[in-house]
Scaffold this motif. Structure first.
Motif, PDB file in Angstrom:
ATOM      1  N   MET A 149       0.840  -1.201   0.000  1.00 12.23           N
ATOM      2  CA  MET A 149       0.000   0.000   0.000  1.00 12.23           C
ATOM      3  C   MET A 149       0.876   1.253   0.000  1.00 12.23           C
ATOM      4  O   MET A 149       1.785   1.377   0.811  1.00 12.23           O
ATOM      5  N   ILE A 150       0.603   2.156  -0.892  1.00 16.54           N
ATOM      6  CA  ILE A 150       1.312   3.432  -0.941  1.00 16.54           C
ATOM      7  C   ILE A 150       0.772   4.328   0.174  1.00 16.54           C
ATOM      8  O   ILE A 150      -0.436   4.423   0.381  1.00 16.54           O
ATOM      9  N   ARG A 151       1.664   4.967   0.888  1.00 15.95           N
ATOM     10  CA  ARG A 151       1.264   5.918   1.929  1.00 15.95           C
ATOM     11  C   ARG A 151       1.826   7.290   1.586  1.00 15.95           C
ATOM     12  O   ARG A 151       3.021   7.437   1.322  1.00 15.95           O
ATOM     13  N   VAL A 152       0.965   8.293   1.601  1.00 16.74           N
ATOM     14  CA  VAL A 152       1.377   9.673   1.362  1.00 16.74           C
ATOM     15  C   VAL A 152       1.493  10.375   2.702  1.00 16.74           C
ATOM     16  O   VAL A 152       0.526  10.431   3.473  1.00 16.74           O
ATOM     17  N   HIS A 153       2.667  10.883   2.995  1.00 18.08           N
ATOM     18  CA  HIS A 153       2.889  11.664   4.216  1.00 18.08           C
ATOM     19  C   HIS A 153       2.580  13.114   3.855  1.00 18.08           C
ATOM     20  O   HIS A 153       3.380  13.812   3.253  1.00 18.08           O
ATOM     21  N   HIS A 154       1.382  13.517   4.235  1.00 17.08           N
ATOM     22  CA  HIS A 154       0.728  14.709   3.710  1.00 17.08           C
ATOM     23  C   HIS A 154       0.789  15.842   4.734  1.00 17.08           C
ATOM     24  O   HIS A 154       0.174  15.764   5.795  1.00 17.08           O
ATOM     25  N   LEU A 155       1.540  16.872   4.408  1.00 15.59           N
ATOM     26  CA  LEU A 155       1.631  18.054   5.262  1.00 15.59           C
ATOM     27  C   LEU A 155       0.591  19.072   4.824  1.00 15.59           C
ATOM     28  O   LEU A 155       0.460  19.365   3.630  1.00 15.59           O
ATOM     29  N   GLU A 156      -0.163  19.605   5.787  1.00 16.00           N
ATOM     30  CA  GLU A 156      -1.147  20.627   5.427  1.00 16.00           C
ATOM     31  C   GLU A 156      -0.456  21.826   4.777  1.00 16.00           C
ATOM     32  O   GLU A 156       0.705  22.123   5.055  1.00 16.00           O
ATOM     33  N   LYS A 157      -1.154  22.515   3.902  1.00 14.76           N
ATOM     34  CA  LYS A 157      -0.633  23.688   3.202  1.00 14.76           C
ATOM     35  C   LYS A 157       0.691  23.378   2.511  1.00 14.76           C
ATOM     36  O   LYS A 157       1.669  24.106   2.649  1.00 14.76           O
ATOM     37  N   SER A 158       0.699  22.295   1.752  1.00 20.69           N
ATOM     38  CA  SER A 158       1.939  21.896   1.089  1.00 20.69           C
ATOM     39  C   SER A 158       1.650  21.429  -0.336  1.00 20.69           C
ATOM     40  O   SER A 158       0.513  21.445  -0.797  1.00 20.69           O
ATOM     41  N   ARG A 159       2.711  20.973  -0.977  1.00 19.34           N
ATOM     42  CA  ARG A 159       2.621  20.579  -2.377  1.00 19.34           C
ATOM     43  C   ARG A 159       2.161  19.142  -2.565  1.00 19.34           C
ATOM     44  O   ARG A 159       2.124  18.651  -3.687  1.00 19.34           O
ATOM     45  N   SER A 160       1.824  18.458  -1.478  1.00 17.68           N
ATOM     46  CA  SER A 160       1.491  17.042  -1.604  1.00 17.68           C
ATOM     47  C   SER A 160       0.096  16.803  -2.175  1.00 17.68           C
ATOM     48  O   SER A 160      -0.223  15.672  -2.560  1.00 17.68           O
ATOM     49  N   HIS A 161      -0.735  17.839  -2.272  1.00 14.19           N
ATOM     50  CA  HIS A 161      -2.044  17.669  -2.914  1.00 14.19           C
ATOM     51  C   HIS A 161      -1.887  17.142  -4.344  1.00 14.19           C
ATOM     52  O   HIS A 161      -2.701  16.349  -4.810  1.00 14.19           O
ATOM     53  N   ARG A 162      -0.843  17.612  -5.030  1.00 14.94           N
ATOM     54  CA  ARG A 162      -0.706  17.197  -6.428  1.00 14.94           C
ATOM     55  C   ARG A 162      -0.322  15.718  -6.522  1.00 14.94           C
ATOM     56  O   ARG A 162      -0.651  15.061  -7.520  1.00 14.94           O
ATOM     57  N   ILE A 163       0.370  15.188  -5.506  1.00 19.53           N
ATOM     58  CA  ILE A 163       0.673  13.757  -5.505  1.00 19.53           C
ATOM     59  C   ILE A 163      -0.606  12.951  -5.292  1.00 19.53           C
ATOM     60  O   ILE A 163      -0.815  11.905  -5.918  1.00 19.53           O
ATOM     61  N   LEU A 164      -1.479  13.446  -4.432  1.00 19.15           N
ATOM     62  CA  LEU A 164      -2.779  12.799  -4.253  1.00 19.15           C
ATOM     63  C   LEU A 164      -3.573  12.820  -5.561  1.00 19.15           C
ATOM     64  O   LEU A 164      -4.246  11.835  -5.911  1.00 19.15           O
ATOM     65  N   TRP A 165      -3.483  13.938  -6.283  1.00 15.32           N
ATOM     66  CA  TRP A 165      -4.181  14.041  -7.570  1.00 15.32           C
ATOM     67  C   TRP A 165      -3.660  12.985  -8.546  1.00 15.32           C
ATOM     68  O   TRP A 165      -4.436  12.335  -9.254  1.00 15.32           O
ATOM     69  N   LEU A 166      -2.336  12.800  -8.590  1.00 12.35           N
ATOM     70  CA  LEU A 166      -1.761  11.789  -9.471  1.00 12.35           C
ATOM     71  C   LEU A 166      -2.243  10.391  -9.089  1.00 12.35           C
ATOM     72  O   LEU A 166      -2.612   9.585  -9.956  1.00 12.35           O
ATOM     73  N   LEU A 167      -2.239  10.094  -7.806  1.00 14.78           N
ATOM     74  CA  LEU A 167      -2.688   8.782  -7.350  1.00 14.78           C
ATOM     75  C   LEU A 167      -4.145   8.532  -7.725  1.00 14.78           C
ATOM     76  O   LEU A 167      -4.513   7.428  -8.154  1.00 14.78           O
ATOM     77  N   GLU A 168      -4.981   9.548  -7.564  1.00 12.03           N
ATOM     78  CA  GLU A 168      -6.388   9.415  -7.954  1.00 12.03           C
ATOM     79  C   GLU A 168      -6.516   9.258  -9.466  1.00 12.03           C
ATOM     80  O   GLU A 168      -7.341   8.480  -9.956  1.00 12.03           O
ATOM     81  N   THR A 169      -5.711   9.992 -10.218  1.00  7.95           N
ATOM     82  CA  THR A 169      -5.734   9.900 -11.680  1.00  7.95           C
ATOM     83  C   THR A 169      -5.344   8.497 -12.143  1.00  7.95           C
ATOM     84  O   THR A 169      -5.928   7.944 -13.085  1.00  7.95           O
ATOM     85  N   LEU A 170      -4.339   7.922 -11.470  1.00 13.25           N
ATOM     86  CA  LEU A 170      -3.871   6.587 -11.829  1.00 13.25           C
ATOM     87  C   LEU A 170      -4.778   5.485 -11.282  1.00 13.25           C
ATOM     88  O   LEU A 170      -4.607   4.315 -11.628  1.00 13.25           O
ATOM     89  N   GLY A 171      -5.707   5.855 -10.404  1.00  7.24           N
ATOM     90  CA  GLY A 171      -6.611   4.865  -9.841  1.00  7.24           C
ATOM     91  C   GLY A 171      -5.942   3.923  -8.860  1.00  7.24           C
ATOM     92  O   GLY A 171      -6.334   2.759  -8.741  1.00  7.24           O
ATOM     93  N   LEU A 172      -4.939   4.420  -8.129  1.00  3.75           N
ATOM     94  CA  LEU A 172      -4.190   3.599  -7.195  1.00  3.75           C
ATOM     95  C   LEU A 172      -4.753   3.720  -5.779  1.00  3.75           C
ATOM     96  O   LEU A 172      -5.223   4.786  -5.382  1.00  3.75           O
ATOM     97  N   ASP A 173      -4.689   2.637  -5.044  1.00  2.81           N
ATOM     98  CA  ASP A 173      -5.062   2.673  -3.631  1.00  2.81           C
ATOM     99  C   ASP A 173      -3.924   3.296  -2.823  1.00  2.81           C
ATOM    100  O   ASP A 173      -2.746   3.044  -3.095  1.00  2.81           O
ATOM    101  N   TYR A 174      -4.275   4.072  -1.825  1.00  7.69           N
ATOM    102  CA  TYR A 174      -3.247   4.711  -0.999  1.00  7.69           C
ATOM    103  C   TYR A 174      -3.837   5.116   0.347  1.00  7.69           C
ATOM    104  O   TYR A 174      -5.048   5.270   0.494  1.00  7.69           O
TER     105      TYR A 174
END
Length: 223
Positions: free
Chosen positions: A1-26
Motif C-alpha cells: 500500500m502506498i502511503r502519502v505523508h501529507h503536510l497541510e498547506k503543502s505541495r502534496s495535494h498534487r501527488i494525491l491528484w496523481l494517485l487518484e488519476t492513476l486509480g491507485l489505492d493509498y
C-alpha cells in the motif's frame, strides 16, 4: 500500500491528484504545521531527514521530491500520464522541461515572494517600517517583474495546446498544478486566460475533486 505523508498547506495535494488519476489505492498520514513557525513537525523527519512534504512510502521504499515521486509512480504503475514519448524527441523534452521547471525555476520565485511578504509581519515593531520598505522594494523591483515574465511564457505555451504535455493530465500538468494554483490564489489571472482555464480545468477534474473530498481543499502557506 502506498502511503502519502501529507503536510497541510503543502505541495502534496498534487501527488494525491496523481494517485487518484492513476486509480491507485493509498493511505494518507496527515501532519500539521507548527502554528507559530509554519514549519513541518519534527515527526516528519522520522520519514525523511529533511522533514519535507510530499514524501511517499511504498513498501520499503521512501521517495521524496515531487518530480521524483511523479516519475516513480508513472514508471512503476504504468500509465500514459508520464509516457516517455520515445517516438517524439521534442515532446519528450517538452514534458521533462515543465516537470523540472515547476520546482527549478517557478517555485523559488514564489517562495521568495512569500518570504518577503511575511517579513514585515515577523519583524519586531521597532523595525517594521524598514522591513515593510525592504519587502515592497524587492517585490516591485524584482519578484513581480520576474513573475510577469514567467507567466507570459506559460500563457503562450498553454494558449497553443491547453495543457503542458501529453494526455491530460500528464505528469508535467500535475507538477505545474501547485505553483499555478498558488498564483491564482494570490492574484487575478484576467491577463492570463489560458492559465486561468488550466487552473479551472484542474478544479473541475473528477480526480482532483476526489482529492478535495478526501484531504480537504488546497490551502497555501501563509494563508
Amino acid at each position: 500500500m502506498i502511503r502519502v505523508h501529507h503536510l497541510e498547506k503543502s505541495r502534496s495535494h498534487r501527488i494525491l491528484w496523481l494517485l487518484e488519476t492513476l486509480g491507485l489505492d493509498y493511505d494518507i498520514e496527515v501532519y500539521q504545521r507548527d502554528p507559530k513557525t509554519q514549519l513541518a513537525p519534527e515527526s516528519l523527519k522520522k520519514i525523511h531527514p529533511l522533514g519535507k512534504s510530499p514524501v511517499i512510502t511504498d513498501g520499503e521504499l521512501t521517495i521524496a521530491e515531487s518530480g521524483a515521486i511523479i516519475d516513480y509512480l508513472v514508471n512503476s504503475y504504468g500509465n500514459t500520464k508520464g509516457q516517455l514519448f520515445e517516438e517524439d524527441r521534442n515532446e519528450w523534452v517538452n514534458y521533462r522541461y515543465w516537470l523540472h521547471y515547476a520546482e527549478g525555476s517557478l517555485m523559488p520565485l514564489l517562495v521568495m515572494g512569500l518570504v518577503f511578504s511575511q517579513l514585515p509581519k515577523q519583524s519586531p515593531w521597532l523595525i517594521k517600517p524598514l522591513a515593510k520598505g525592504i519587502s515592497s522594494t524587492v517585490q516591485q523591483r524584482f519578484i513581480q517583474p520576474q513573475l510577469k515574465q514567467h507567466l507570459s511564457i506559460i500563457e503562450s505555451h498553454l494558449g497553443k495546446r491547453s495543457n503542458f504535455a501529453g494526455d491530460w493530465p500528464s505528469g508535467a500538468d500535475i507538477q505545474m498544478s501547485f505553483p499555478l494554483q498558488a498564483i491564482a490564489a494570490t492574484q487575478s489571472l484576467a491577463k492570463y486566460p489560458a492559465i486561468a482555464a488550466f487552473v479551472a480545468r484542474i478544479e473541475s477534474d473528477p480526480a482532483w475533486q476526489r482529492v478535495v473530498e478526501r484531504a480537504g481543499p488546497l490551502t497555501m502557506p501563509g494563508a
